[in-house]
Design a protein around this motif. Structure first.
Motif, short mmCIF file in Angstrom:
data_model
loop_
_atom_site.label_atom_id
_atom_site.label_comp_id
_atom_site.label_asym_id
_atom_site.label_seq_id
_atom_site.Cartn_x
_atom_site.Cartn_y
_atom_site.Cartn_z
N MET A 16 0.78 -0.99 0.03
CA MET A 16 0.10 -0.08 0.03
C MET A 16 0.92 1.29 -0.07
N ASP A 17 1.86 1.23 0.82
CA ASP A 17 2.94 2.54 0.90
C ASP A 17 3.53 2.70 -0.47
N TRP A 18 3.70 1.28 -1.14
CA TRP A 18 4.44 1.47 -2.68
C TRP A 18 3.25 2.30 -3.49
N PHE A 19 1.97 1.76 -3.34
CA PHE A 19 1.19 2.34 -4.44
C PHE A 19 1.04 3.86 -4.03
N ILE A 20 0.86 4.47 -2.95
CA ILE A 20 0.80 5.85 -2.61
C ILE A 20 1.67 6.56 -2.73
N ALA A 21 3.19 5.99 -2.91
CA ALA A 21 4.27 6.27 -3.09
C ALA A 21 4.23 6.73 -4.65
N GLN A 22 3.59 6.13 -5.57
CA GLN A 22 3.65 6.05 -6.92
C GLN A 22 2.78 7.12 -7.37
N LEU A 23 1.40 7.08 -6.42
CA LEU A 23 0.50 8.28 -6.84
C LEU A 23 0.97 9.49 -6.52
N ARG A 24 1.82 9.88 -5.38
CA ARG A 24 2.56 10.94 -5.23
C ARG A 24 3.46 11.32 -6.34
N GLU A 25 4.24 10.35 -6.85
CA GLU A 25 5.40 10.62 -7.57
C GLU A 25 4.88 10.82 -9.10
N ARG A 26 3.61 10.16 -9.34
CA ARG A 26 2.93 10.22 -10.81
C ARG A 26 1.57 10.71 -10.59
N PRO A 27 1.20 12.01 -10.32
CA PRO A 27 -0.01 12.57 -10.07
C PRO A 27 -1.21 12.11 -11.18
N GLU A 28 -0.60 12.06 -12.22
CA GLU A 28 -1.47 11.61 -13.50
C GLU A 28 -2.23 10.40 -13.12
N LEU A 29 -1.57 9.42 -12.50
CA LEU A 29 -2.25 7.97 -11.83
C LEU A 29 -3.43 8.37 -10.93
N ALA A 30 -3.12 9.18 -10.10
CA ALA A 30 -4.16 9.76 -9.03
C ALA A 30 -5.31 10.15 -9.89
N PHE A 31 -4.83 11.04 -10.86
CA PHE A 31 -6.31 11.45 -11.75
C PHE A 31 -7.06 9.97 -11.86
N PHE A 32 -6.66 9.12 -12.51
CA PHE A 32 -7.28 8.20 -13.06
C PHE A 32 -8.06 7.15 -11.89
N VAL A 33 -7.28 7.37 -10.70
CA VAL A 33 -7.81 6.52 -9.65
C VAL A 33 -9.09 7.11 -8.89
N THR A 34 -9.12 8.42 -9.08
CA THR A 34 -10.15 9.48 -8.70
C THR A 34 -11.30 9.14 -9.66
N ILE A 35 -11.11 9.13 -10.89
CA ILE A 35 -12.19 8.85 -11.91
C ILE A 35 -12.74 7.68 -11.73
N THR A 36 -11.85 6.49 -11.62
CA THR A 36 -12.45 5.03 -11.48
C THR A 36 -13.26 5.17 -10.01
N LEU A 37 -12.61 5.45 -9.00
CA LEU A 37 -13.28 5.32 -7.93
C LEU A 37 -14.64 6.13 -7.99
N GLY A 38 -14.52 7.35 -8.32
CA GLY A 38 -15.73 8.15 -8.54
C GLY A 38 -16.83 7.80 -8.96
N TYR A 39 -16.71 7.13 -10.41
CA TYR A 39 -17.97 6.42 -10.93
C TYR A 39 -18.53 5.36 -10.27
N ALA A 40 -17.57 4.52 -9.69
CA ALA A 40 -18.15 3.62 -8.83
C ALA A 40 -18.98 4.11 -7.60
N ILE A 41 -18.41 4.88 -7.09
CA ILE A 41 -19.38 5.47 -5.84
C ILE A 41 -20.58 6.02 -6.57
N GLY A 42 -20.46 6.76 -7.59
CA GLY A 42 -21.76 7.25 -8.10
C GLY A 42 -22.72 6.27 -8.60
N ARG A 43 -22.58 5.18 -8.62
CA ARG A 43 -23.51 4.12 -8.86
C ARG A 43 -24.18 3.64 -7.56
#
Length: 560
Positions: free
Chosen positions: A1-28
């Motif tokens: 998990m720490d590795w994944f968070i570190a990757q999101l901080r290093e590559r914020p563009e991935l954080a964008f797609f995590v947000t989109i994916t999670l958000g559409y799932a929550i929206g359902r």
């Protein structure tokens, strides 16, 4: 998990797609009969991911937002300009009243409760479920004369208020308009809509209102000597069944088969192919004689074509009037839609430029009908990106100029300019369909991803301030949203009833459209047991979209 968070901080563009994916799932997810929706879901997901301290450049947010604004302008452009015409002025005027009352009530609530400009913008945007207000308000705050940190803190309050009030706005609008609206108007909504439908049908019974314009079939008969149609012309026979259209496509006499003209006289023992809607054809089959199996009389294929109405001579005419045109013979109308919403298929329904009609009939017949109505909206995957890019660019250029008065910068802003550009380009598409095709799935992607992409970046930026804002203002925002929403709808309903004397079904559709409340329209139609409210939705939705988006800038200037 720490590795994944570190990757999101290093590559914020991935954080964008995590947000989109999670958000559409929550929206359902559902709360009772309501879903949270993609917008709320992505905002909450952005706030959650934003707790990790991940942010994205503001330019990305603006790119997505401009794409969204152009898309909604493109989609609603034909209806917006239709509202400026005589037959749309009442609905446009009532939508303007609703929007102005909404602005005034939001400003009053902000003053009474001590809200700053950011919270006031979020209150307006969430209560009336108008996401475009978020962007115009944020854009206006970015031009205020204060330091960057203060502007950021103020802008971060917008998504907090929006998140609290959005679901409240959806629920309040849906319940109030569908359940309390008819009581305020003092009507039995279902009965009123039935009466209106009967009037649109020219006195026909509701069951026969749409006989002339629905999916049809072709059946073959041999005319009996004692048949009602023997000795009569084809034109007489086609007009002898009240409330329904029948079309005699082919006749075989002896060994000769032909496509009869209206003055062709039918005889006993002629074999005929009759096209009509399923129900009336069954009910009146005995009038023709004996049904037979004669496949050679039936056209091998039938065209089903969506056609955009572009002929100005048809603008403002009814379905019933179109049925009397020579090119309508043998062609049936299966669907009629405006801004993607189906309209009642009654003879009295008025057609406007930009509407989409679905024609059904033999290819040789539909060809002439298409030429008389407009341009076929053929299925294609291609998007005219030159048109899209040019519309966004020109709109932004128009919106950039501003006047500086003291510490204020006053102008329509880049974002509002792009919205207006979308309106103009959408209207151009309706009158010149060879220009700027955007397939429906592509337009959905532009709108949905444009908006949620913008919301994702906003949520990420506001993540650290979100929880504190909910704690400080959550309850007061809920109360303010309910009061502002119900008061605006009540005032508009009363004005529509007493000043505009509008039909209650259409009036409720107008109020739903002015508040951009599509779920409310669905609930109203369920209560009305009719699609009549849809007739009031298109123009008011377009006007409401534009004005509520503009109010994002106005609220900042008033409350700052």
């Amino acid at each position: 998990m720490d590795w994944f968070i570190a990757q999101l901080r290093e590559r914020p563009e991935l954080a964008f797609f995590v947000t989109i994916t999670l958000g559409y799932a929550i929206g359902r997810l559902r709360i009772g009969s309501f879903t949270l929706g993609a917008v709320t879901g992505v905002l909450l997901a952005g706030v959650l991911v934003g707790q990790l301290g991940i942010t994205l450049p503001g330019a990305i947010k603006q790119i997505f937002f401009l794409l969204f604004l152009f898309s909604i302008g493109y989609r609603t452009g034909p209806q917006f300009f239709q509202g400026l015409k005589k037959d749309g002025l009442a609905q446009a005027g009532l939508a303007a009243i609703f929007s102005c009352v909404a602005l005034g009530l939001t400003y009053a609530a902000a003053r009474i409760l001590g809200y700053d400009a950011g919270t006031a913008v979020g209150l307006l945007a969430g209560t009336f479920t108008e996401s475009a207000t978020l962007g115009t308000g944020t854009d206006a705050i970015s031009h205020l004369a204060m330091d960057e940190a203060a502007r950021t803190a103020l802008a971060n309050k917008i998504p907090v208020a929006f998140a609290v009030t959005y679901l409240v706005g959806v629920i309040a609008a849906t319940w109030f308009l569908s359940q309390m609206g008819p009581r305020i108007l003092g009507v039995d909504l279902a009965a009123e809509c039935r009466t209106y439908e009967a009037a649109m049908a020219g006195g026909a019974t509701p069951a026969n209102q749409i006989d002339a314009w629905r999916q049809f079939e072709v059946r073959t008969f041999e005319i009996a000597a004692d048949s009602k149609v023997a000795g009569r012309t084809v034109g007489d026979v086609e007009g002898m069944f009240a409330g329904a259209r029948f079309y005699i496509d082919r006749v075989r006499r002896d060994e000769r088969t032909e496509n009869p003209s209206p003055d062709f006289v039918l005889r006993a023992n002629d074999r005929i192919a009759v096209a009509a809607r399923h129900e009336p054809l069954i009910e009146n089959a005995g009038a023709f004689g004996v049904e037979i199996a004669e496949p050679s009389l039936v056209p091998g294929v039938a065209d089903v074509v969506d056609v955009i109405v572009t002929d100005k001579r048809l603008d403002g005419r009814t379905i019933g009037e179109l049925a009397s045109l020579p090119v309508a013979r043998g062609v049936f109308l299966r669907n009629l839609s405006r801004s993607g919403l189906p309209l009642p298929l009654a003879p009295g329904t008025v057609i406007h430029l930009g509407d989409v009609v679905t024609l059904v009939g033999p290819p040789e017949r539909t060809k002439d009908a298409i030429a008389a109505v407009g341009v076929p909206d053929r299925v294609t995957d291609a998007t005219d990106m030159v048109f899209v890019g040019l519309g966004i660019l020109l709109g932004a250029i128009v919106g950039i100029p501003a006047v500086h008065i003291a510490a204020m910068e006053i102008g329509i802003s880049e974002s509002v300019g792009v919205l207006l550009g979308g309106l103009v380009f959408g209207w151009l598409r309706s009158v010149r369909p060879v220009l700027g095709r955007i397939p429906t799935p592509t337009l959905w992607l532009f709108e949905s991803l444009g908006l949620t992409g913008f919301i994702a970046v906003v949520g990420l930026s506001a993540g650290t301030d979100f929880v504190r804002g909910i704690r400080e203002s959550g309850l007061s925002l809920i109360i303010a949203a309910v009061v502002v929403m119900l008061a605006a709808q009540t005032v508009t309903l009363i004005a529509g009833k007493h000043l505009f004397r509008m039909h209650p079904g259409i009036l409720l559709g107008v109020v739903a459209g002015a508040g951009t409340a599509t779920p409310a329209l669905a609930a109203i139609q369920e209560v009305a047991k009719s699609t009549v409210p849809t007739l009031g939705y298109g123009v008011s939705y377009a006007v409401g979209n534009v004005l509520l988006a503009l109010w994002g800038t106005v609220v900042v200037l008033l409350v700052r």
